[in-house]
Design an enzyme around this catalytic site. Structure first.
Site, PDB file in Angstrom:
ATOM      1  N   SER A  96       0.834  -1.201   0.000  1.00 53.83           N
ATOM      2  CA  SER A  96       0.000   0.000   0.000  1.00 53.83           C
ATOM      3  C   SER A  96       0.873   1.257   0.000  1.00 53.83           C
ATOM      4  O   SER A  96       1.708   1.418  -0.866  1.00 53.83           O
ATOM      5  CB  SER A  96      -0.958  -0.067   1.190  1.00 53.83           C
ATOM      6  OG  SER A  96      -1.920   0.953   1.075  1.00 53.83           O
ATOM      7  N   ASP A 243      -6.268   2.397  -3.492  1.00 58.14           N
ATOM      8  CA  ASP A 243      -7.500   2.358  -2.717  1.00 58.14           C
ATOM      9  C   ASP A 243      -7.746   3.675  -1.985  1.00 58.14           C
ATOM     10  O   ASP A 243      -8.781   3.838  -1.342  1.00 58.14           O
ATOM     11  CB  ASP A 243      -7.549   1.162  -1.744  1.00 58.14           C
ATOM     12  CG  ASP A 243      -6.342   1.066  -0.860  1.00 58.14           C
ATOM     13  OD1 ASP A 243      -5.484   1.969  -0.899  1.00 58.14           O
ATOM     14  OD2 ASP A 243      -6.238   0.064  -0.115  1.00 58.14           O
TER      15      ASP A 243
HETATM   16 MG    MG Z   1      -3.525   1.457  -0.244  1.00 57.80          MG
END
Ligand code: MG
Length: 449
Positions: A96, A243
């Site tokens: 991430s 995201d």
């Molecule tokens: Mg992420």
């Protein structure tokens, strides 16, 4: 570092092919208990991603699991691929927003949601015990799916809230920063098909992050300058696995990632009434957006898996996290930056306001984050806080959250380090800082008394 949501660390020292193979086999074993279906594998753009993904694939196939390899795609595209293929689960190789030398595994269940803490604990237990299915002579098959990001894009454009015709008529100029993460495979194409004019920096997908990859305001200097240079209507930045989304206004100011969800909430509630679900550390700017439409707001424990499950339970129309993670159940129960970008572009065009105008209509707050160690018994520290702040509303779902009309303080132990995190939001920096200072004093006193 192990936690119920997976495993992460520095590649080569913590994260090795041997370790990720072990995790993949444990996950395959756990998921074999449900029947049937392949396992989806995907990765972000980090240099170590392909090597680690092939170790994951080998681990799964050695158990007899069929594998569908989606390659380099956003995490939300992989979550949708699990649903599309009726897979028994998915593994995404991504750290991430963590620095470039890190990598990690994220585990998706058969419903396309990240594993809940119970399944996460079962997975860690399987890894620790080394308990696994006997090696199989029937090795699992391997298929490639190179359409996951395209399908994701199509699904977004088909949403009733996303009006490409109106966006196309206005054709806003959008400056985009993909931080050389997986966003490059979907964000420029999405915004173009939506009808925006797009200028891109860091659209390469080589994982050579040119800046700290978390899309928080202090990391977006290059995008802020690019907005000014191009005269863009607004700027958008994503994190490496796409995201989380952050917005820069038309003056080149990063408005803070909390506003992403606030904008999305305001837009969706203008189209559809229903509950909103956010986590306990999300900014009040989201409550203010929901209040415009008298929509109830429910707060949950921090973590995408918790928010997503609460959304399902409450039949929420929208939800997410203040870190730029927007979840729209009409698409799926996962944080999704391409979705957020489509909603933001639709919102700006439909309301015909600039980003700074939207921000300036509402009260402003400051959020201060801090941490403290050496607390001793945490329950004693909570008691002390509750005693001193008797008039506050208490929430104990996840640590302790004390709230008043226009401010709150959330104290919770870290899941990965021996520290307690404090976060406070108030109308001014001074008030937020004093909440934090006082809380730290009280917590440390409580351990010494
Ligand atoms: Mg992420």
């Amino acid at each position: 570092m192990r936690s119920v949501s997976g495993v992460r660390g520095i590649v080569g020292t913590d994260i090795t092919p041997e370790l990720v193979t072990r995790y993949a086999r444990a996950f395959g074993t756990l998921m074999l208990r449900d029947d049937g279906g392949p396992v989806v594998v995907a990765r972000d753009s980090r240099a170590s991603g392909a090597m680690l993904a092939s170790a994951v694939v080998s681990g799964l196939r050695s158990l007899g699991c069929d594998v569908i390899d989606c390659g380099l795609v956003p995490t939300p595209s992989a979550q949708l691929a699990v649903e599309h293929h009726s897979a028994r689960g998915g593994i995404v190789v991504t750290a991430s927003h963590n620095p470039i030398e890190w990598n990690a595994l994220k585990f998706i269940g058969p419903d396309g949601l990240f594993l809940d803490s119970e399944s996460g604990e079962a997975l860690q237990a399987l890894v620790s015990s080394g308990d696994r299915e006997a090696g199989s002579n029937d090795q699992g098959s391997l298929a490639v799916d190179d359409q996951a990001a395209d399908r994701h894009l199509d699904l977004i454009l088909q949403l009733p809230f996303v009006d490409a015709e109106s966006v196309g008529r206005r054709s806003p100029l959008v400056a985009l920063d993909c931080v050389r993460g997986a966003g490059g495979v979907i964000m420029p194409a999405l915004l173009e098909r939506l009808g925006c004019e797009v200028r891109v920096i860091n659209g390469e997908t080589d994982g050579e992050f040119p800046r700290a990859p978390e899309p928080v305001a202090q990391n977006l200097g290059e995008l802020c300058e690019f907005v000014i240079e191009t005269g863009a209507d607004f700027g958008l930045a994503v994190d490496p696995d796409v995201d989380r989304l952050a917005i820069v206004d038309e003056t080149g100011t990063a408005i803070g990632e909390d506003y992403t969800l606030a904008f999305a909430v305001e837009f969706i509630l203008s189209r559809k009434h229903g509950p909103v679900v956010i986590n306990l550390s999300t900014s009040q700017v989201v409550d203010d957006a929901a209040a415009r439409f008298d929509a109830p707001v429910r707060r949950t424990r921090v973590g995408e898996a918790n928010v997503a499950r609460a959304m399902r339970q409450e039949a929420a129309v929208i939800g997410g996290e203040g870190n730029g993670g927007v979840i729209l159940p009409d698409l799926h129960l996962g944080r999704d930056a391409p979705l957020a970008a489509a909603l933001i572009a639709s919102f700006m065009v439909a309301f015909d306001l600039s980003v700074s105008q939207v921000v300036n209509r509402n009260p402003k707050y400051r959020i201060i984050k801090d941490k403290v160690s050496g607390i001793g018994a945490i329950e004693d520290a909570y008691d002390r806080l509750r005693e001193v702040y008797g008039g506050a509303t208490c929430d104990t779902q996840d640590g302790l959250r004390l709230s008043w009309d226009d401010r709150w303080l959330h104290v919770r132990p870290s899941g990965t380090e021996p520290i307690v995190r404090l976060i406070a939001e108030a109308p001014s920096e001074d008030v937020a800082l004093s909440l934090i200072r006082k809380a730290k004093e009280l917590m440390v006193v409580s351990s010494n008394s």
